[in-house]
Design a protein around this motif. Structure first.
Motif, PDB file in Angstrom:
ATOM      1  N   TRP A  56       0.520   0.928   2.360  1.00  0.00           N
ATOM      2  CA  TRP A  56       0.995   0.021   3.405  1.00  0.00           C
ATOM      3  C   TRP A  56       0.481   0.389   4.787  1.00  0.00           C
ATOM      4  CZ3 TRP A  56       3.913   2.694   6.930  1.00  0.00           C
ATOM      5  CH2 TRP A  56       4.563   3.853   6.477  1.00  0.00           C
ATOM      6  N   ALA A  59      -5.171  -1.866   5.572  1.00  0.00           N
ATOM      7  CA  ALA A  59      -5.330  -3.288   5.270  1.00  0.00           C
ATOM      8  C   ALA A  59      -6.638  -3.779   5.872  1.00  0.00           C
ATOM      9  CB  ALA A  59      -4.167  -4.106   5.830  1.00  0.00           C
ATOM     10  N   GLU A  63      -6.707  -9.914   6.703  1.00  0.00           N
ATOM     11  CA  GLU A  63      -5.344 -10.153   6.260  1.00  0.00           C
ATOM     12  C   GLU A  63      -4.343 -10.060   7.422  1.00  0.00           C
ATOM     13  OE1 GLU A  63      -4.190  -7.667   3.063  1.00  0.00           O
ATOM     14  OE2 GLU A  63      -5.744  -8.398   1.679  1.00  0.00           O
TER      15      GLU A  63
END
Length: 273
Positions: A56, A59, A63
């Protein structure tokens, strides 16, 4: 709104500015290649070999900002691998750069404070009421800006000057507001349902207590306030003893509560009950 200006935070952590994207949820992300270069890693691969970041924290840029125009303005490619602020902090604390030493020490202090007191607040920054212009003056600037827009082109530079003045006033107001705020802890709940004025009205208080409550309320609805009696004295004009009496009464009435223990300099943290 960030409790600490993100650019200031990044300079303190990484030793310089970094390109970044701010997602729609307000989270800040940075190109992994920029972070690795700034922190002295040989490259992104070495950085990720040194620190195993959770998924997490990483990325692709596309996105985070589906709008191509946002990416174009930032100068970041859609395929760029981005790291979150939490990931950046982990990479900073793992690097051995001497420049990162003060930041690593601060992170250690933060963890110790959270363990001991259950939270961490910001020291109030020096503030002076003279920096905050009344709304009436801001309205005048808005009207003048409109008049300049309607005049000849040679007044365009004055119109732009007024626009920049408005932007600067807004930044100063936000900075002063953040100076007395304690960041809301993750999971502490949603946005406040009352404004600061409505909160004070709900307490049904008056006089000196209302003056103290009005000073504390804006930060309380955002998560908490960290201050010393002299901070309240400076902004309200009340004596230190009177401020302490008013705070005690606000706590006894259940309007707010104190978190943790007082610091040696008298700093205390107050939150809503």
């Amino acid at each position: 709104m960030d409790a600490i200006d993100i650019d200031d935070f990044v300079r303190a952590a990484a030793g310089g500015a970094l390109r970044r994207l701010t997602a729609v949820d307000g989270a800040h992300w940075f190109p992994l290649v920029d972070v690795a270069r700034r922190l002295g890693y040989a490259g992104p691969r070495e950085a990720l070999r040194t620190v195993t970041l959770p998924v997490w924290c990483l990325a692709p840029a596309r996105e985070l900002a589906p709008d191509a125009e946002i990416l174009a303005r930032s100068g970041i490619r859609g395929t760029a691998r981005m790291v979150s602020l939490a990931g950046l902090v982990q990479l900073v604390t793992a690097c051995r750069s001497p420049e990162a030493g003060p930041f690593r020490a601060w992170v250690g202090e933060l963890v110790a404070e959270v363990q001991r007191h259950g939270g961490y607040g910001l020291e109030p920054a020096p503030a002076h009421g003279g920096f905050v212009l009344p709304p009436e003056l801001v309205d005048v600037l808005v009207r003048l800006e409109g008049r300049f827009d309607e005049e000849e082109a040679d007044l365009a530079e004055y119109a732009e000057l007024l626009r920049e003045t408005r932007r600067s006033l807004s930044r100063v107001a936000d900075s002063l507001e953040r100076s007395f705020a304690v960041p809301r802890q993750r999971g502490a709940g949603g946005a406040p349902t009352l404004s600061a004025q409505e909160l004070v009205e709900s307490w049904e208080i008056s006089g000196d207590m209302r003056a103290v409550a009005s000073f504390l309320a804006p930060a309380l609805i955002r998560g908490g306030v960290r201050c010393r009696p002299q901070d309240v004295t400076r902004r309200t004009g009340l004596s230190g003893d009177r401020v302490r009496d008013c705070v005690r009464l606000l706590i006894e009435r259940g309007c707010m509560r104190e978190v943790g223990h007082p610091r040696p300099d008298g700093t205390r943290i107050y939150v809503l009950p």
